[in-house]
Scaffold this motif. Sequence first.
Motif, PDB file in Angstrom:
ATOM      1  N   GLU A  50       5.138  27.880 -34.429  1.00  0.00           N
ATOM      2  CA  GLU A  50       5.974  27.566 -33.263  1.00  0.00           C
ATOM      3  C   GLU A  50       6.841  28.757 -32.882  1.00  0.00           C
ATOM      4  O   GLU A  50       7.033  29.044 -31.696  1.00  0.00           O
ATOM      5  N   ARG A  77       4.581  31.031 -30.998  1.00  0.00           N
ATOM      6  CA  ARG A  77       4.297  30.486 -29.663  1.00  0.00           C
ATOM      7  C   ARG A  77       5.480  30.694 -28.725  1.00  0.00           C
ATOM      8  O   ARG A  77       5.326  31.169 -27.589  1.00  0.00           O
ATOM      9  N   LEU A  78       6.675  30.370 -29.204  1.00  0.00           N
ATOM     10  CA  LEU A  78       7.871  30.530 -28.376  1.00  0.00           C
ATOM     11  C   LEU A  78       8.131  31.998 -28.056  1.00  0.00           C
ATOM     12  O   LEU A  78       8.519  32.337 -26.931  1.00  0.00           O
ATOM     13  N   SER A  79       7.909  32.868 -29.023  1.00  0.00           N
ATOM     14  CA  SER A  79       8.103  34.304 -28.805  1.00  0.00           C
ATOM     15  C   SER A  79       7.157  34.818 -27.732  1.00  0.00           C
ATOM     16  O   SER A  79       7.550  35.617 -26.867  1.00  0.00           O
ATOM     17  N   ALA A  80       5.900  34.364 -27.765  1.00  0.00           N
ATOM     18  CA  ALA A  80       4.922  34.767 -26.752  1.00  0.00           C
ATOM     19  C   ALA A  80       5.363  34.283 -25.372  1.00  0.00           C
ATOM     20  O   ALA A  80       5.243  35.011 -24.379  1.00  0.00           O
ATOM     21  N   ASN A  81       5.888  33.069 -25.298  1.00  0.00           N
ATOM     22  CA  ASN A  81       6.380  32.535 -24.024  1.00  0.00           C
ATOM     23  C   ASN A  81       7.560  33.351 -23.497  1.00  0.00           C
ATOM     24  O   ASN A  81       7.655  33.619 -22.289  1.00  0.00           O
ATOM     25  N   VAL A  82       8.457  33.732 -24.387  1.00  0.00           N
ATOM     26  CA  VAL A  82       9.610  34.540 -23.982  1.00  0.00           C
ATOM     27  C   VAL A  82       9.140  35.898 -23.466  1.00  0.00           C
ATOM     28  O   VAL A  82       9.622  36.380 -22.429  1.00  0.00           O
ATOM     29  N   ARG A  83       8.190  36.512 -24.158  1.00  0.00           N
ATOM     30  CA  ARG A  83       7.662  37.803 -23.699  1.00  0.00           C
ATOM     31  C   ARG A  83       7.036  37.672 -22.311  1.00  0.00           C
ATOM     32  O   ARG A  83       7.263  38.511 -21.428  1.00  0.00           O
ATOM     33  N   ALA A  84       6.258  36.619 -22.092  1.00  0.00           N
ATOM     34  CA  ALA A  84       5.596  36.417 -20.799  1.00  0.00           C
ATOM     35  C   ALA A  84       6.624  36.204 -19.685  1.00  0.00           C
ATOM     36  O   ALA A  84       6.537  36.820 -18.615  1.00  0.00           O
ATOM     37  N   ALA A  85       7.593  35.340 -19.936  1.00  0.00           N
ATOM     38  CA  ALA A  85       8.611  35.060 -18.917  1.00  0.00           C
ATOM     39  C   ALA A  85       9.459  36.301 -18.647  1.00  0.00           C
ATOM     40  O   ALA A  85       9.786  36.608 -17.491  1.00  0.00           O
TER      41      ALA A  85
END
Length: 104
Positions: free
Chosen positions: A83, A86-94
Amino acid sequence: MSEQAFLVLTALAEGPLHGYAVVRSVEELSEGRVRLRVGTLYGVLDRLVVEGLAEREREEVHQGRLRRYYRLTDDGVRALSAEVARLSANVRAASSVLRARGAL
């Protein structure tokens, strides 16, 4: 994974805790944004136990009240790590999108 489950698993990653200590830890970890009520906490803990991500470690009586201690399982460590990734990848994308707009 819900934010509540994520924060409970994170609290348990520090070591075995009883319910009230989990509530305090979650509040600290979330900088006061998340305040778990007792009913909510035990609902989350029960689900985590059923899913094999946490387990009851022991019970003890403290000042006439029963305290149940919970600990993170190896599966719980893996789920929490996944998790976090996953959250880190979302932060990078945003962050990338916002930087491209000049908003970050």
